[in-house]
Motif scaffolding. Structure first.
Motif, PDB file in Angstrom:
ATOM      1  N   GLU A  97       4.992  -4.099   0.958  1.00 55.49           N
ATOM      2  CA  GLU A  97       3.954  -5.186   0.764  1.00 55.49           C
ATOM      3  C   GLU A  97       3.032  -4.008  -0.503  1.00 55.49           C
ATOM      4  O   GLU A  97       2.584  -4.268  -1.013  1.00 55.49           O
ATOM      5  CB  GLU A  97       2.516  -5.084   1.873  1.00 55.49           C
ATOM      6  CG  GLU A  97       3.519  -6.433   2.503  1.00 55.49           C
ATOM      7  CD  GLU A  97       2.121  -7.264   3.596  1.00 55.49           C
ATOM      8  OE1 GLU A  97       0.819  -6.105   3.710  1.00 55.49           O
ATOM      9  OE2 GLU A  97       2.062  -7.852   3.719  1.00 55.49           O
ATOM     10  N   ASP A  98       2.912  -1.919   0.272  1.00 57.80           N
ATOM     11  CA  ASP A  98       2.882  -1.231  -0.619  1.00 57.80           C
ATOM     12  C   ASP A  98       3.622  -0.138  -0.043  1.00 57.80           C
ATOM     13  O   ASP A  98       4.134   0.563   0.367  1.00 57.80           O
ATOM     14  CB  ASP A  98       1.536  -0.992  -0.062  1.00 57.80           C
ATOM     15  CG  ASP A  98       0.779   0.330  -0.466  1.00 57.80           C
ATOM     16  OD1 ASP A  98       1.052   0.204  -1.135  1.00 57.80           O
ATOM     17  OD2 ASP A  98      -0.309   0.870   0.258  1.00 57.80           O
ATOM     18  N   PRO A  99       4.448  -0.498  -1.482  1.00 59.54           N
ATOM     19  CA  PRO A  99       5.615   0.884  -1.986  1.00 59.54           C
ATOM     20  C   PRO A  99       5.243   1.694  -1.915  1.00 59.54           C
ATOM     21  O   PRO A  99       5.562   2.850  -1.799  1.00 59.54           O
ATOM     22  CB  PRO A  99       6.993   0.097  -2.680  1.00 59.54           C
ATOM     23  CG  PRO A  99       6.198  -1.158  -2.470  1.00 59.54           C
ATOM     24  CD  PRO A  99       4.536  -1.367  -2.183  1.00 59.54           C
ATOM     25  N   GLY A 100       3.985   1.756  -2.766  1.00 61.83           N
ATOM     26  CA  GLY A 100       4.123   3.202  -3.002  1.00 61.83           C
ATOM     27  C   GLY A 100       3.166   4.330  -1.852  1.00 61.83           C
ATOM     28  O   GLY A 100       2.773   5.336  -2.352  1.00 61.83           O
ATOM     29  N   ARG A 101       2.680   3.296  -0.812  1.00 64.94           N
ATOM     30  CA  ARG A 101       2.393   3.912  -0.064  1.00 64.94           C
ATOM     31  C   ARG A 101       3.008   5.602   0.599  1.00 64.94           C
ATOM     32  O   ARG A 101       4.281   5.245   0.867  1.00 64.94           O
ATOM     33  CB  ARG A 101       1.641   3.580   1.482  1.00 64.94           C
ATOM     34  CG  ARG A 101       1.121   3.623   2.936  1.00 64.94           C
ATOM     35  CD  ARG A 101       1.138   2.920   3.488  1.00 64.94           C
ATOM     36  NE  ARG A 101       0.330   2.050   3.256  1.00 64.94           N
ATOM     37  CZ  ARG A 101       0.660   0.941   4.695  1.00 64.94           C
ATOM     38  NH1 ARG A 101      -0.069   0.988   5.618  1.00 64.94           N
ATOM     39  NH2 ARG A 101      -0.502  -0.474   3.955  1.00 64.94           N
TER      40      ARG A 101
END
Length: 204
Positions: free
Chosen positions: A136-140
């Motif tokens: 859901e949040d690949p850049g986390r």
């Protein structure tokens, strides 16, 4: 891509990516035709080669959002099958510096340990939640903390585990035999000068 692991490993930080599925074997991680390579240098480009070709760009290792990830999140019995050391070598050369999953095949685990790649475990339900968060949040940004035995981000934190022996080897740097030898070069050189069979059976 960060430099290869060396010395004491206390944490691994960076973004993550997910490869879902049970019993993903080493032949999928690096197909057998690449075992003929003279060195491991080019294996990073071939990691999951057949899966990536079949998925035509939609495999996690090809998706732009996951490029540069350093932590791989997997499911159960990851790295099963043949004992090829090329599998963790390929992952490391792509950029993976730690793997977190439900369980790992024993030989794959050992080959990763020999490269300084921690293979940490968590319960299946927690791994699924972690995978969902990554997707859901690949850049986390994540941090796998070997001192606190936790995988965390700004939003979440999960406990992970590793057997005491391998954990101590990673924390202390004892997994890295090459660095240990280099750090004691002067002692080894002095010892070599005293060994008759290295010096034509003539010692000082």
């Amino acid at each position: 891509m960060s430099s290869f692991p060396s010395g004491s490993i206390q944490r691994v930080a960076g973004t993550a990516l997910v490869v879902q599925g049970e019993d993903i074997d080493t032949d999928r991680i690096i197909p057998a035709r690449f075992l003929k390579c003279v060195s491991f240098d080019a294996l990073g480009d071939q990691v999951f080669a057949d899966d990536r070709q079949e998925l035509n760009g939609s495999h996690p290792f090809d998706q732009p959002a996951f490029q540069g990830a350093s932590i791989l999140i997997v499911n159960g019995n990851f790295g099963c099958g043949s004992s090829r050391e090329h599998a963790p070598q390929a992952l490391m050369r792509w950029g993976i510096r730690a793997v977190v999953g439900v369980s790992f095949a024993e030989i794959f685990f050992g080959n990763c340990l020999a490269l300084g790649i921690p293979c940490m475990t968590a319960a299946s339900e927690e791994i699924q939640l972690i995978q969902q968060a990554v997707i859901e949040d690949p850049g986390r940004e994540w941090c796998l903390d070997l001192m606190a035995l936790a995988l965390g981000s700004a939003q979440d934190r999960w406990a992970v585990s590793l057997e005491p022996g391998p954990l101590d080897m990673l924390r202390s740097g004892r997994w890295d035999a090459t660095s240990q030898l280099l750090s004691r070069d002067s002692e080894l050189t002095a010892l070599m000068k005293q060994l008759p069979y290295i010096n034509g059976f003539q010692t000082a």
